[in-house]
Design an enzyme around this catalytic site. Structure first.
Site, mmCIF file in Angstrom:
data_model
loop_
_atom_site.group_PDB
_atom_site.id
_atom_site.type_symbol
_atom_site.label_atom_id
_atom_site.label_comp_id
_atom_site.label_asym_id
_atom_site.label_seq_id
_atom_site.Cartn_x
_atom_site.Cartn_y
_atom_site.Cartn_z
ATOM 1 N N SER A 197 0.855 -1.183 0.000
ATOM 2 C CA SER A 197 0.000 0.000 0.000
ATOM 3 C C SER A 197 0.891 1.233 0.000
ATOM 4 C CB SER A 197 -0.876 0.026 1.262
ATOM 5 O OG SER A 197 -0.056 0.010 2.416
ATOM 6 N N TYR B 74 -2.670 1.137 -3.559
ATOM 7 C CA TYR B 74 -3.861 1.732 -2.956
ATOM 8 C C TYR B 74 -3.436 2.541 -1.742
ATOM 9 C CZ TYR B 74 -3.488 -2.263 0.226
ATOM 10 O OH TYR B 74 -3.028 -3.200 1.125
ATOM 11 N N GLY C 61 5.396 -2.655 0.849
ATOM 12 C CA GLY C 61 5.330 -3.904 0.098
ATOM 13 C C GLY C 61 6.228 -3.849 -1.122
ATOM 14 N N ALA C 62 5.833 -4.575 -2.163
ATOM 15 C CA ALA C 62 6.645 -4.654 -3.382
ATOM 16 C C ALA C 62 6.923 -3.278 -3.981
ATOM 17 C CB ALA C 62 5.954 -5.545 -4.408
ATOM 18 N N ALA C 63 6.001 -2.330 -3.790
ATOM 19 C CA ALA C 63 6.193 -0.979 -4.328
ATOM 20 C C ALA C 63 7.401 -0.281 -3.708
ATOM 21 C CB ALA C 63 4.931 -0.147 -4.120
#
Length: 126
Positions: free
Chosen positions: A25, A58, A73-75
């Site tokens: 997120s 998001y 996270g991955a972001a």
């Protein structure tokens, strides 16, 4: 005809955290979310001005008044602490409504201080 329009934008916010192991997120100061009309759990696009990467995730609420922008996270592979971002959300609407639509745009300085709010992006001069 249905058009997709800019709904809200946080212009030039600075990443304060990047947490690869947090649930995916982007945590955003609640004051910033409200200024741009972005809801918690709403889909957002992020444009990293510093490195050119563009990605989607998001929004989740960050602590009000904290100035937090945490890419999670991955972001977190797409942004580092100190990077400058543009965060945008979009809305779809009929053509007739789109022609008079005004987005909510919040402009920031390099320290995540909100400098002004606008209902349009300025015309770019040649």
């Amino acid at each position: 005809m249905i058009r997709t329009m800019l709904q809200g934008k946080l212009h030039r916010v600075k990443v304060t955290q990047a947490d690869l192991h947090y649930e995916g997120s982007c945590a955003i100061d609640q004051d910033f979310l409200e200024a741009a009309g972005i809801l918690e759990y709403e889909a957002i696009d992020i444009y990293n001005v510093t490195n050119g990467k563009r990605f989607s995730t998001y929004a989740i609420a960050g602590e009000r008044g904290s100035k937090i922008i945490s890419v999670n996270g991955a972001a977190a592979h797409c942004a580092d602490v100190g990077d400058i971002l543009i965060i945008a959300s979009y809305v779809t609407m009929p053509d007739e409504q789109a022609r008079s639509w005004q987005p909510k745009v919040a402009y920031f300085d390099g320290d995540n201080e909100m400098k002004r709010l606008a209902k349009a992006v300025p015309v770019q001069v040649a």
